[in-house]
Enzyme design. Structure first.
Site, mmCIF file in Angstrom:
data_model
loop_
_atom_site.group_PDB
_atom_site.id
_atom_site.type_symbol
_atom_site.label_atom_id
_atom_site.label_comp_id
_atom_site.label_asym_id
_atom_site.label_seq_id
_atom_site.Cartn_x
_atom_site.Cartn_y
_atom_site.Cartn_z
ATOM 1 N N SER A 56 29.762 41.353 1.669
ATOM 2 C CA SER A 56 29.021 42.392 2.094
ATOM 3 C C SER A 56 27.050 40.688 2.291
ATOM 4 C CB SER A 56 28.470 42.829 0.967
ATOM 5 O OG SER A 56 27.821 42.638 -0.729
ATOM 6 N N HIS A 96 23.256 41.318 -3.946
ATOM 7 C CA HIS A 96 22.000 42.155 -2.884
ATOM 8 C C HIS A 96 20.792 40.568 -2.570
ATOM 9 C CE1 HIS A 96 25.100 45.191 -1.671
ATOM 10 N NE2 HIS A 96 25.603 43.812 -1.119
ATOM 11 N N ASP A 124 20.453 49.545 -0.090
ATOM 12 C CA ASP A 124 22.159 50.151 -0.922
ATOM 13 C C ASP A 124 21.764 51.556 -2.211
ATOM 14 O OD1 ASP A 124 22.569 48.016 -0.696
ATOM 15 O OD2 ASP A 124 22.029 46.540 -1.898
#
Length: 181
Positions: A56, A96, A124
């Site tokens: 990701s 992230h 998210d």
């Protein structure tokens, strides 16, 4: 053939030598734990080193990259910063990037933020706990400060293939017990 010679080496070793090897192994394990706890104190993070488990964050980080984290509470959060955070109900932390900041003008000067994986098309919020729209400092495990590419693949292989993990650990344990130096 090789296994037979390992057992012969163990049989030839007297009890004192064997106990010395077991204590040496214990010392190695306890030293590793002390280093980990020391890193926790220095970095302010409950997990100063993490492995990226998904794609990701590509192209910034790839699956298997080893990240070094710090989590000093007095540092302000910045857009673009890469954070590792935990979500209630999920055991595995997520790596992230901070997408947006939301600062409240209350007496606590609360800063909330939204994250997104570089390789993901949406933010998210779907990953957060039910009803949670923003993250806060208490959700953060650490902030990425450096990385080693692909070094964490060993950890991924060990988790995905338990037999491989037990084989590696067994070989290391035998080596420590048999090696007389």
């Amino acid at each position: 053939m090789m296994l037979q010679s390992v057992f012969e080496d163990l049989r030839r070793m007297n009890k004192r030598q064997f106990l010395y090897q077991v204590l040496s192994f214990g010392m190695i394990v306890s030293s590793a734990l002390m280093i980990w706890k020391g890193l926790m104190v220095v970095t302010g993070s409950e997990s100063p080193i993490v492995v990226v488990l998904s794609g990701s964050m590509e192209p910034a980080f790839h699956r298997g990259d080893l990240l070094f984290l710090t989590n000093h509470q007095n540092e302000p959060m910045r857009v673009g910063e890469i954070v590792v955070f935990k979500v209630v109900g999920r055991e595995i932390p997520i790596v992230h990037r901070v997408l947006k900041l939301h600062e409240k003008g209350d007496q606590n000067n609360t800063v909330k933020f939204l994250t997104k994986g570089d390789n993901n098309s949406i933010d998210d919020r779907g990953l957060y706990a039910q009803g949670q729209l923003w993250l806060t400092h208490k959700d953060v495990v650490g902030r990425a400060r450096g990385f080693l590419p692909y070094v964490g693949m060993v950890t991924i292989y060990m988790n995905e293939y338990p037999k491989f993990k037990y084989a590696v650990l067994g070989c290391l344990g035998l080596y420590v017990l048999i090696n007389r130096e």
